[in-house]
Design a protein around this motif. Structure first.
Motif, PDB file in Angstrom:
ATOM      1  N   PHE B  24       0.663  -1.598   0.128  1.00 58.28           N
ATOM      2  CA  PHE B  24      -0.096   0.197   0.587  1.00 58.28           C
ATOM      3  C   PHE B  24       0.815   1.212   0.198  1.00 58.28           C
ATOM      4  O   PHE B  24       0.602   2.721  -0.433  1.00 58.28           O
ATOM      5  N   GLY B  28       1.248   4.354  -2.442  1.00 58.05           N
ATOM      6  CA  GLY B  28       1.000   5.597  -2.455  1.00 58.05           C
ATOM      7  C   GLY B  28       2.253   6.097  -2.985  1.00 58.05           C
ATOM      8  O   GLY B  28       1.632   7.727  -4.063  1.00 58.05           O
ATOM      9  N   ALA B  44      -2.408  10.685  -2.659  1.00 52.84           N
ATOM     10  CA  ALA B  44      -1.348   9.322  -2.648  1.00 52.84           C
ATOM     11  C   ALA B  44      -0.751   8.521  -1.309  1.00 52.84           C
ATOM     12  O   ALA B  44      -0.796   7.709  -1.513  1.00 52.84           O
ATOM     13  N   THR B  46      -1.144   9.299   1.258  1.00 50.27           N
ATOM     14  CA  THR B  46      -2.385   9.438   2.605  1.00 50.27           C
ATOM     15  C   THR B  46      -1.994   7.461   3.054  1.00 50.27           C
ATOM     16  O   THR B  46      -2.481   7.036   3.635  1.00 50.27           O
ATOM     17  N   LEU B  47      -1.897   6.096   1.706  1.00 48.29           N
ATOM     18  CA  LEU B  47      -2.416   5.776   1.614  1.00 48.29           C
ATOM     19  C   LEU B  47      -1.291   4.498   2.664  1.00 48.29           C
ATOM     20  O   LEU B  47      -1.019   4.182   3.560  1.00 48.29           O
ATOM     21  N   THR B  50      -1.956   5.726   6.431  1.00 43.42           N
ATOM     22  CA  THR B  50      -2.395   5.067   6.849  1.00 43.42           C
ATOM     23  C   THR B  50      -3.648   3.311   6.866  1.00 43.42           C
ATOM     24  O   THR B  50      -2.992   2.903   8.031  1.00 43.42           O
ATOM     25  N   LEU B  51      -3.852   3.186   6.285  1.00 39.77           N
ATOM     26  CA  LEU B  51      -3.725   1.735   5.817  1.00 39.77           C
ATOM     27  C   LEU B  51      -1.986   1.025   5.988  1.00 39.77           C
ATOM     28  O   LEU B  51      -1.902   0.191   6.828  1.00 39.77           O
TER      29      LEU B  51
END
Lengths: 161, 113
Positions: B24, B28, B44, B46-47, B50-51
């Motif tokens: 992930f 990003g 982008a 923030t991928l 976060t996850l």
């Protein structure tokens, strides 16, 4: 002055201290208590208003909603990035009229919108209460306004009413 | 227990979580190159914040808990601090870009609210 002007901050600091110094010993427990009791005093210098959580149940429910949305939007954005650039996707700005005024609730909303990729907090005007959002994939601006207001703003207003 | 004494199912789970999280984050980073305008590009990374971050932390918590034989949750603090501070950076970036684009009258500038 009350003993605990910022109970949530005190609890958070003590818990962080215990997590960093696990496993828990009587000594670290004592230090965690000291940290939780003394450090929030610096908040007085910042003149921060204490946070009142009215509905802890709603807070937990909101956390669940955000977690699901976070995973879902991560997958959506990953698909957009890795997929072929077809040009069918529309991105744009959405202006959302917010009724939320509580500063702490607003900062929580900004964290939620940032934690869900695909939405970007561009600008908030505290006079008009209008929030400008950039959305990566937006088929319908009206639907986004409803989504933010129903899914996030209403629970936040309930929690910090 | 050391890392070498880990049962196979646990090792697979730890590796699976870490690799999915890394995938992930990589997506990003690829997004930073592939997306076209500034406002699209900001989405982008923030991928990874976060996850991607959450999965790698899950993997780390699982590995440390199994090795030390008790629940080790201190890595969750990384997640808390990252989640709380990322919006500040993104907000400043977005505000600066919006100000510049409006000032220079660029076509993609955000509407005045």
């Amino acid at each position: 002055m009350r003993l605990l002007p910022h109970p949530w901050l005190s609890a958070g600091l003590a818990l962080a201290w215990l997590l960093l110094n696990a496993p828990v010993t009587p000594g670290s427990l004592l230090l965690a208590l000291a940290v939780g009791l003394t450090v929030p005093a610096v908040m007085n210098a910042l003149q921060a208003r204490p946070v009142r959580v009215k509905a802890p149940g709603a807070l937990l429910r909101l956390a669940g909603i955000v977690l699901v949305d976070m995973v879902r939007s991560n997958i959506d954005v990953a698909r957009i990035i890795l997929g072929r650039q077809t040009g069918a996707r529309r991105t744009g700005f959405v202006a959302i009229p917010l009724d939320l005024r509580e500063p702490f609730a607003l900062s929580l909303l900004s964290i939620i919108l940032t934690a869900t990729p695909g939405t970007l907090w561009v600008q908030y005007d505290s006079d008009t209460g209008r929030l400008l959002l950039h959305v990566l994939d937006f088929p319908d601006g009206e639907a986004w306004i409803r989504r933010v207001k129903d899914r996030y703003e209403r629970p936040l207003m309930e929690i910090f009413a | 227990m050391t890392g070498a004494g880990l049962p196979v199912w646990a090792a697979l789970l730890v590796v699976g979580l870490a690799l999915t999280g890394a995938a992930f984050s990589l997506t990003g980073a690829i997004g930073l190159i592939r997306l076209r305008t500034f406002y699209e590009r900001v989405h982008a990374p923030t991928l990874g914040a976060t996850l991607g971050m959450a999965l790698i932390l899950c993997s780390s918590v699982l590995l440390l808990s199994l090795i030390e034989g008790r629940l080790v949750l201190r890595d969750l603090l990384i997640g808390v601090f990252l989640t709380v501070t990322t919006p500040v950076t993104l907000l400043l970036l977005a505000r600066a870009a919006a100000h510049r684009d409006r000032h220079e009258g660029r076509p993609g500038a955000p509407p005045k609210s």
